[in-house]
Design an enzyme around this catalytic site. Sequence first.
Site, PDB file in Angstrom:
ATOM      1  N   ASN A  33       0.908  -1.206   0.470  1.00  0.00           N
ATOM      2  CA  ASN A  33      -0.442   0.124   0.011  1.00  0.00           C
ATOM      3  C   ASN A  33       0.729   1.612   0.325  1.00  0.00           C
ATOM      4  OD1 ASN A  33       1.120   0.248   2.833  1.00  0.00           O
ATOM      5  ND2 ASN A  33      -1.086   0.086   4.016  1.00  0.00           N
ATOM      6  N   SER A  35       2.402   2.484   2.218  1.00  0.00           N
ATOM      7  CA  SER A  35       2.690   3.309   3.528  1.00  0.00           C
ATOM      8  C   SER A  35       4.152   3.520   4.185  1.00  0.00           C
ATOM      9  CB  SER A  35       1.969   2.895   4.429  1.00  0.00           C
ATOM     10  OG  SER A  35       2.277   1.697   5.063  1.00  0.00           O
ATOM     11  N   ASP A  59      -4.401  -3.087  -0.210  1.00  0.00           N
ATOM     12  CA  ASP A  59      -3.958  -2.674   1.432  1.00  0.00           C
ATOM     13  C   ASP A  59      -4.495  -3.793   1.911  1.00  0.00           C
ATOM     14  OD1 ASP A  59      -4.546  -0.279   4.502  1.00  0.00           O
ATOM     15  OD2 ASP A  59      -4.517  -2.749   4.632  1.00  0.00           O
ATOM     16  N   LYS A  85       6.345  -1.188  11.330  1.00  0.00           N
ATOM     17  CA  LYS A  85       7.879  -2.115  12.817  1.00  0.00           C
ATOM     18  C   LYS A  85       8.021  -0.729  13.285  1.00  0.00           C
ATOM     19  CE  LYS A  85      11.055  -0.865   8.816  1.00  0.00           C
ATOM     20  NZ  LYS A  85      12.610  -1.069   8.685  1.00  0.00           N
ATOM     21  N   SER A 125      10.207 -11.758  14.007  1.00  0.00           N
ATOM     22  CA  SER A 125      11.636 -10.590  14.570  1.00  0.00           C
ATOM     23  C   SER A 125      11.732 -11.298  16.051  1.00  0.00           C
ATOM     24  CB  SER A 125      10.905  -9.075  15.212  1.00  0.00           C
ATOM     25  OG  SER A 125      11.758  -8.645  15.911  1.00  0.00           O
ATOM     26  N   TYR A 149       4.193  -3.833  19.636  1.00  0.00           N
ATOM     27  CA  TYR A 149       4.606  -4.242  17.899  1.00  0.00           C
ATOM     28  C   TYR A 149       5.051  -5.416  18.148  1.00  0.00           C
ATOM     29  CZ  TYR A 149       8.223  -5.570  14.740  1.00  0.00           C
ATOM     30  OH  TYR A 149       8.792  -6.093  13.567  1.00  0.00           O
ATOM     31  N   LYS A 153       3.491  -9.475  16.184  1.00  0.00           N
ATOM     32  CA  LYS A 153       4.236 -10.360  15.801  1.00  0.00           C
ATOM     33  C   LYS A 153       3.889 -11.875  16.451  1.00  0.00           C
ATOM     34  CE  LYS A 153       6.333  -8.070  12.596  1.00  0.00           C
ATOM     35  NZ  LYS A 153       5.951  -8.685  11.339  1.00  0.00           N
ATOM     36  N   PHE A 178      16.901 -11.139  12.965  1.00  0.00           N
ATOM     37  CA  PHE A 178      17.495 -10.405  14.272  1.00  0.00           C
ATOM     38  C   PHE A 178      18.276  -9.150  13.917  1.00  0.00           C
ATOM     39  CE2 PHE A 178      18.320 -12.769  18.664  1.00  0.00           C
ATOM     40  CZ  PHE A 178      17.683 -14.322  17.837  1.00  0.00           C
ATOM     41  N   ARG A 231      24.631  -6.549  19.359  1.00  0.00           N
ATOM     42  CA  ARG A 231      23.143  -7.013  18.563  1.00  0.00           C
ATOM     43  C   ARG A 231      23.656  -7.955  17.628  1.00  0.00           C
ATOM     44  NH1 ARG A 231      21.208  -4.721  22.111  1.00  0.00           N
ATOM     45  NH2 ARG A 231      19.178  -3.076  22.007  1.00  0.00           N
ATOM     46  N   GLY A 294      13.711   0.183  27.113  1.00  0.00           N
ATOM     47  CA  GLY A 294      13.563  -0.880  26.323  1.00  0.00           C
ATOM     48  C   GLY A 294      14.482  -1.715  26.097  1.00  0.00           C
TER      49      GLY A 294
HETATM   50  P1  NAD Z   1       9.003  -1.379   5.497  1.00  0.00           P
HETATM   51  O1  NAD Z   1       8.680  -0.620   6.384  1.00  0.00           O
HETATM   52  O2  NAD Z   1      11.022  -0.606   4.640  1.00  0.00           O
HETATM   53  O3  NAD Z   1       8.594  -2.471   4.809  1.00  0.00           O
HETATM   54  C1  NAD Z   1       6.563  -2.906   5.073  1.00  0.00           C
HETATM   55  C2  NAD Z   1       5.993  -2.885   3.573  1.00  0.00           C
HETATM   56  O4  NAD Z   1       4.963  -3.060   4.546  1.00  0.00           O
HETATM   57  C3  NAD Z   1       6.421  -1.080   3.549  1.00  0.00           C
HETATM   58  O5  NAD Z   1       6.270  -1.352   1.936  1.00  0.00           O
HETATM   59  C4  NAD Z   1       4.820  -0.967   3.701  1.00  0.00           C
HETATM   60  O6  NAD Z   1       4.291  -0.258   2.907  1.00  0.00           O
HETATM   61  C5  NAD Z   1       3.960  -1.958   3.734  1.00  0.00           C
HETATM   62  N1  NAD Z   1       3.144  -2.264   4.327  1.00  0.00           N
HETATM   63  C6  NAD Z   1       2.506  -1.565   5.356  1.00  0.00           C
HETATM   64  N2  NAD Z   1       1.467  -1.789   5.755  1.00  0.00           N
HETATM   65  C7  NAD Z   1       0.502  -2.436   4.478  1.00  0.00           C
HETATM   66  C8  NAD Z   1      -0.711  -2.717   4.713  1.00  0.00           C
HETATM   67  N3  NAD Z   1      -1.905  -2.528   5.532  1.00  0.00           N
HETATM   68  N4  NAD Z   1      -1.246  -3.160   3.383  1.00  0.00           N
HETATM   69  C9  NAD Z   1       0.063  -3.808   2.159  1.00  0.00           C
HETATM   70  N5  NAD Z   1       1.771  -3.250   2.439  1.00  0.00           N
HETATM   71  C10 NAD Z   1       1.956  -2.606   3.413  1.00  0.00           C
HETATM   72  O7  NAD Z   1      10.039  -2.548   6.701  1.00  0.00           O
HETATM   73  P2  NAD Z   1      10.732  -3.897   6.398  1.00  0.00           P
HETATM   74  O8  NAD Z   1      12.623  -3.262   7.608  1.00  0.00           O
HETATM   75  O9  NAD Z   1      10.868  -4.496   4.986  1.00  0.00           O
HETATM   76  O10 NAD Z   1      10.411  -5.057   7.449  1.00  0.00           O
HETATM   77  C11 NAD Z   1       9.623  -5.851   6.716  1.00  0.00           C
HETATM   78  C12 NAD Z   1       9.095  -6.775   7.476  1.00  0.00           C
HETATM   79  O11 NAD Z   1      10.061  -7.342   8.785  1.00  0.00           O
HETATM   80  C13 NAD Z   1       7.675  -5.957   9.207  1.00  0.00           C
HETATM   81  O12 NAD Z   1       6.647  -6.616   9.013  1.00  0.00           O
HETATM   82  C14 NAD Z   1       8.648  -5.567  10.139  1.00  0.00           C
HETATM   83  O13 NAD Z   1       7.352  -5.862  11.007  1.00  0.00           O
HETATM   84  C15 NAD Z   1       9.501  -7.233   9.874  1.00  0.00           C
HETATM   85  N6  NAD Z   1      10.464  -7.130  10.733  1.00  0.00           N
HETATM   86  C16 NAD Z   1      11.498  -6.087  10.956  1.00  0.00           C
HETATM   87  C17 NAD Z   1      13.215  -5.347  10.745  1.00  0.00           C
HETATM   88  C18 NAD Z   1      13.221  -4.702  10.683  1.00  0.00           C
HETATM   89  O14 NAD Z   1      14.421  -3.951  11.359  1.00  0.00           O
HETATM   90  N7  NAD Z   1      13.758  -4.287   9.457  1.00  0.00           N
HETATM   91  C19 NAD Z   1      13.279  -6.985  12.614  1.00  0.00           C
HETATM   92  C20 NAD Z   1      12.292  -8.142  12.538  1.00  0.00           C
HETATM   93  C21 NAD Z   1      11.141  -8.001  11.500  1.00  0.00           C
HETATM   94  N1  UFG Z   2      21.545   2.675  19.043  1.00  0.00           N
HETATM   95  C1  UFG Z   2      22.394   3.577  19.510  1.00  0.00           C
HETATM   96  N2  UFG Z   2      22.167   4.730  18.976  1.00  0.00           N
HETATM   97  C2  UFG Z   2      20.896   5.040  17.936  1.00  0.00           C
HETATM   98  C3  UFG Z   2      20.334   3.773  17.250  1.00  0.00           C
HETATM   99  C4  UFG Z   2      20.616   2.682  18.325  1.00  0.00           C
HETATM  100  O1  UFG Z   2      22.961   3.865  20.358  1.00  0.00           O
HETATM  101  O2  UFG Z   2      21.142   6.182  17.806  1.00  0.00           O
HETATM  102  C5  UFG Z   2      21.731   1.801  18.999  1.00  0.00           C
HETATM  103  C6  UFG Z   2      20.943   0.839  20.510  1.00  0.00           C
HETATM  104  O3  UFG Z   2      20.276   1.120  22.161  1.00  0.00           O
HETATM  105  C7  UFG Z   2      20.727  -0.560  20.497  1.00  0.00           C
HETATM  106  C8  UFG Z   2      22.159  -0.501  19.351  1.00  0.00           C
HETATM  107  O4  UFG Z   2      22.611   0.310  18.586  1.00  0.00           O
HETATM  108  O5  UFG Z   2      21.990  -1.291  21.335  1.00  0.00           O
HETATM  109  C9  UFG Z   2      20.759  -1.194  17.851  1.00  0.00           C
HETATM  110  O6  UFG Z   2      19.270  -0.590  17.524  1.00  0.00           O
HETATM  111  P1  UFG Z   2      19.198  -0.441  16.474  1.00  0.00           P
HETATM  112  O7  UFG Z   2      17.627   0.206  16.684  1.00  0.00           O
HETATM  113  O8  UFG Z   2      19.399  -0.359  15.630  1.00  0.00           O
HETATM  114  O9  UFG Z   2      17.892  -1.921  16.904  1.00  0.00           O
HETATM  115  P2  UFG Z   2      17.343  -2.332  17.828  1.00  0.00           P
HETATM  116  O10 UFG Z   2      17.810  -4.050  18.548  1.00  0.00           O
HETATM  117  O11 UFG Z   2      16.577  -2.028  18.844  1.00  0.00           O
HETATM  118  O12 UFG Z   2      15.816  -3.420  17.014  1.00  0.00           O
HETATM  119  C10 UFG Z   2      16.206  -4.237  15.570  1.00  0.00           C
HETATM  120  C11 UFG Z   2      14.470  -3.786  15.678  1.00  0.00           C
HETATM  121  C12 UFG Z   2      13.410  -3.895  16.261  1.00  0.00           C
HETATM  122  C13 UFG Z   2      13.222  -5.869  16.330  1.00  0.00           C
HETATM  123  C14 UFG Z   2      14.865  -5.875  16.798  1.00  0.00           C
HETATM  124  C15 UFG Z   2      14.617  -7.348  17.723  1.00  0.00           C
HETATM  125  O13 UFG Z   2      14.401  -2.113  15.083  1.00  0.00           O
HETATM  126  O14 UFG Z   2      12.906  -3.748  15.549  1.00  0.00           O
HETATM  127  O15 UFG Z   2      15.678  -5.146  16.726  1.00  0.00           O
HETATM  128  O16 UFG Z   2      15.633  -7.938  16.321  1.00  0.00           O
HETATM  129  F1  UFG Z   2      12.785  -5.941  17.238  1.00  0.00           F
END
Ligand code: NAD
Ligand code: UFG
Length: 333
Positions: A33, A35, A59, A85, A125, A149, A153, A178, A231, A294
């Site tokens: 979509n 977004s 969507d 996310k 996740s 969030y 999941k 991860f 991480r 957190g």
């Molecule tokens: P992203 O936001 O780049 O991609 C998500 C995509 O889904 C976007 O293109 C968005 O437009 C689309 N979307 C959202 N809601 C929608 C809806 N209702 N209908 C249709 N499309 C929709 O994020 P990403 O990093 O590519 O993450 C992809 C998936 O992986 C997500 O489900 C996220 O929760 C999961 N995930 C991401 C991370 C991370 O750190 N990036 C870690 C763990 C899990």
């Molecule tokens: N960090 C900083 N400064 C910043 C951003 C991050 O010091 O500006 C540190 C954080 O404190 C952490 C590490 O960098 O120690 C990684 O942080 P991220 O925000 O990149 O990643 P997180 O591990 O907090 O979270 C990510 C995804 C979540 C997911 C989680 C668990 O963003 O969506 O990993 O896999 F749920």
Amino acid sequence: MHNVLITGGAGYIGSHVALEFLNAGYGVAVLDNFSNSDAKTVETLSELSGKVVDLHQIDIRDQAALNTLFQSHKFEGVIHCAGLKAVGESVELPLKYYDNNVTGTLCLLRAMGKANVTNIVFSSSATIYGKPQYLPMDESHPQSPINPYGNTKLMVEWILQDLENGGGAMRSAILRYFNPAGAHKSGRLGERPKGTPANLVPFISQVASGQREALNVWGNDYDTADGTGVRDYIHILDLANAHLKAFQHITAKDVSVLLNIGTGLGYSVLDVVKAFEAASGKTLAVNMSARRPGDVATYLAKVDLAQEVIGWKAKYGLKDMCEDQWRWERSDV
Ligand code: NAD
Ligand code: UFG
């Protein structure tokens, strides 16, 4: 030809997954979509693969549109990456997250059920584990998310498991990512967060390119080697490949799997800063700041199961993640 539908296929992870399936010879339809993404990314997918990508701006909560899509196409399965996310936003606006991530998935599963599409790979996740009870965390680690969030999941994981336990035909690959990082080697696909990046690697990358002055290191008093958070960063190309391997496994063997997707290696915030300095040739300014609410000291995956079950193991390391992110940061895409 085997066709798959990739929801969220214009997003960061979905676009790399789409390219991986295109390059493996699958017919790929992308549903998004937009977004948090742009249709232009889907054009890039066609250019990089030399193949047509069937794009649907839908969507996942639009049940009628999904039903029509599934009735008019023959998909072997779905790679479900669509989702919201932003952890902080999920605390502020929980209903937005439950609606998008849980209700949206229910609509998708109903449409799949009606069309007899029985294979799904789901973007879960590592956040579902909550505070680590032991490290590295294996797939049996207790699950206790600490924000809405993470709850969305885990709920979807339960729904998928219930569908199978009820004797249904649904087969799922639940992938607990991860920390995804890096970009495609071409420099043409990657993540461009809107506003201030919440994640470490995109933030550092913007400091290196001069868009931001300094990195705030959220805490240097953790119980880790240098005091900063550790991480398990996983290259986006390795992550994309895990989806292909998992999908091929569940379709060939008619089974479900639940797997951690990481490297099993932990890097601190300062390790990532150093690696990015080496990749970019820039010196990065850092400010030691208070802990972010957190956050935990260390998050680390046990990754043996993915290797045993689907024969997948990460190939790339932190150096590649930083170099590829830097190439992407400097590209004009
Ligand atoms: P992203 O936001 O780049 O991609 C998500 C995509 O889904 C976007 O293109 C968005 O437009 C689309 N979307 C959202 N809601 C929608 C809806 N209702 N209908 C249709 N499309 C929709 O994020 P990403 O990093 O590519 O993450 C992809 C998936 O992986 C997500 O489900 C996220 O929760 C999961 N995930 C991401 C991370 C991370 O750190 N990036 C870690 C763990 C899990
Ligand atoms: N960090 C900083 N400064 C910043 C951003 C991050 O010091 O500006 C540190 C954080 O404190 C952490 C590490 O960098 O120690 C990684 O942080 P991220 O925000 O990149 O990643 P997180 O591990 O907090 O979270 C990510 C995804 C979540 C997911 C989680 C668990 O963003 O969506 O990993 O896999 F749920």
